[in-house]
Design an enzyme around this catalytic site. Structure first.
Site, PDB file in Angstrom:
ATOM      1  CG  ASP A  64      -1.689   1.275   1.437  1.00 54.57           C
ATOM      2  OD1 ASP A  64      -1.830   2.036   0.444  1.00 54.57           O
ATOM      3  OD2 ASP A  64      -2.145   1.524   2.561  1.00 54.57           O
ATOM      4  NE  ARG A 115       2.662   5.300   7.988  1.00 51.32           N
ATOM      5  CZ  ARG A 115       2.303   4.371   8.880  1.00 51.32           C
ATOM      6  NH1 ARG A 115       3.219   3.784   9.629  1.00 51.32           N
ATOM      7  NH2 ARG A 115       1.036   4.019   9.013  1.00 51.32           N
ATOM      8  CB  ILE A 116       6.010   2.267   1.330  1.00 48.17           C
ATOM      9  CG1 ILE A 116       6.494   3.480   0.527  1.00 48.17           C
ATOM     10  CG2 ILE A 116       5.739   1.061   0.441  1.00 48.17           C
ATOM     11  CD1 ILE A 116       5.552   3.957  -0.519  1.00 48.17           C
ATOM     12  CE1 TYR A 141     -16.100   8.481  -6.075  1.00 49.94           C
ATOM     13  CE2 TYR A 141     -14.517   8.800  -7.843  1.00 49.94           C
ATOM     14  CZ  TYR A 141     -15.009   9.151  -6.604  1.00 49.94           C
ATOM     15  OH  TYR A 141     -14.427  10.169  -5.892  1.00 49.94           O
ATOM     16  N   GLY A 165      -9.897   6.444  -6.462  1.00 54.86           N
ATOM     17  CA  GLY A 165      -8.564   6.070  -5.982  1.00 54.86           C
ATOM     18  C   GLY A 165      -8.505   4.608  -5.605  1.00 54.86           C
ATOM     19  CG  ASP A 182      -6.163   5.303  -1.651  1.00 54.21           C
ATOM     20  OD1 ASP A 182      -6.848   5.596  -2.654  1.00 54.21           O
ATOM     21  OD2 ASP A 182      -5.748   6.171  -0.849  1.00 54.21           O
TER      22      ASP A 182
END
Length: 248
Positions: free
Chosen positions: A6, A11-12, A90, A97, A99
């Site tokens: 992710d 951050r990763i 959507y 997105g 995520d």
């Protein structure tokens, strides 16, 4: 083994999972800031990685660096019209997105048959609605808690920069630092509570780095969930494997 990644705005996060593992049952996991991205090569070097599933909202340069340090094919998780029991409502399904779509799939996996609000509180706060039938209706995007406070400090004369670790006040503040934090916290919790009311949600799932700071101020029942995006990636991979298709 499947490596889930992710790549977020700050951050990763990653997790290694066996094909038949339960939801969130990681063999190994970790997270690094973008500035420490190169350290992932050493962390992953000894892992038995067979497949990689990447959710990336951090841009093409970050994706290229991640791919360069992996010796196996990397599959991109993308927002589709339908996947893993979630129908993407959507207007343009591909514009959602990845995520947020992964978080919706994770929420559906955690609360099947329930109307859910999932709030992912990171650099930005996203608040999304999933129906009991598994339809992703859409949601809200607002600056995250830290971004709200730092924006005030940068763009308003005489207002101080507030440390990320500053204690969060309750109610009306009697000093400027606390007043900034109190206002930002009210905006975050107010948006989440409004979304729950509008949706008539049966569950409110709270995730993201700022979630533990926001959670105590919420005036409704909620469930804190670590790595909701990663859970969604795992659920999507598991659903597609059951259908005999690729894991993304």
């Amino acid at each position: 083994m499947l490596l889930l990644i992710d790549a977020g705005n700050t951050r990763i996060k990653w997790a290694l999972v066996a094909p038949d593992a339960g939801l969130g049952d990681w063999l190994a996991s970790g997270a690094v800031a973008h500035a420490q991205l190169d350290s992932l090569a050493a962390q992953w070097a000894s892992l038995p990685i067979g497949t990689v599933l990447l959710s990336n909202v951090a841009g093409s340069a970050i994706a290229a660096r991640l791919r360069a340090m992996l010796t196996v094919a990397v599959r991109d998780f993308v927002s589709l019209p339908q996947q893993a029991g979630v129908a993407n409502g959507y207007r343009n399904a591909a514009q959602l997105g990845c995520d947020r779509f992964a978080a919706a799939i994770g929420a559906r996996a955690l609360a099947p048959g329930q109307a859910v609000i999932v709030a992912n509180c990171g650099t930005a706060t996203t608040i999304d609605a999933i129906t009991a039938e598994g339809v992703f209706l859409g949601g809200m995007i607002l600056p995250g808690l830290g971004l709200m406070a730092s924006s005030l400090a940068r763009n308003t004369a005489q207002l101080p920069q507030i440390a990320d670790t500053a204690p969060l006040p309750a109610g009306f503040a009697d000093n400027t630092d606390d007043a900034i934090l109190s206002g930002c916290l009210a905006a975050q919790t107010g948006a989440i509570e409004r979304a729950v009311r509008m949706h008539g949600a049966q569950r409110c799932l709270l995730s993201g780095g700022a979630a533990p700071r926001i959670a105590p101020a919420l005036a409704l029942p909620f469930q804190l969930v670590d790595n909701i995006v990663m859970l969604g990636l795992q659920a999507a991979a598991r659903a597609n494997r059951a259908q005999g298709t690729q894991p993304c």
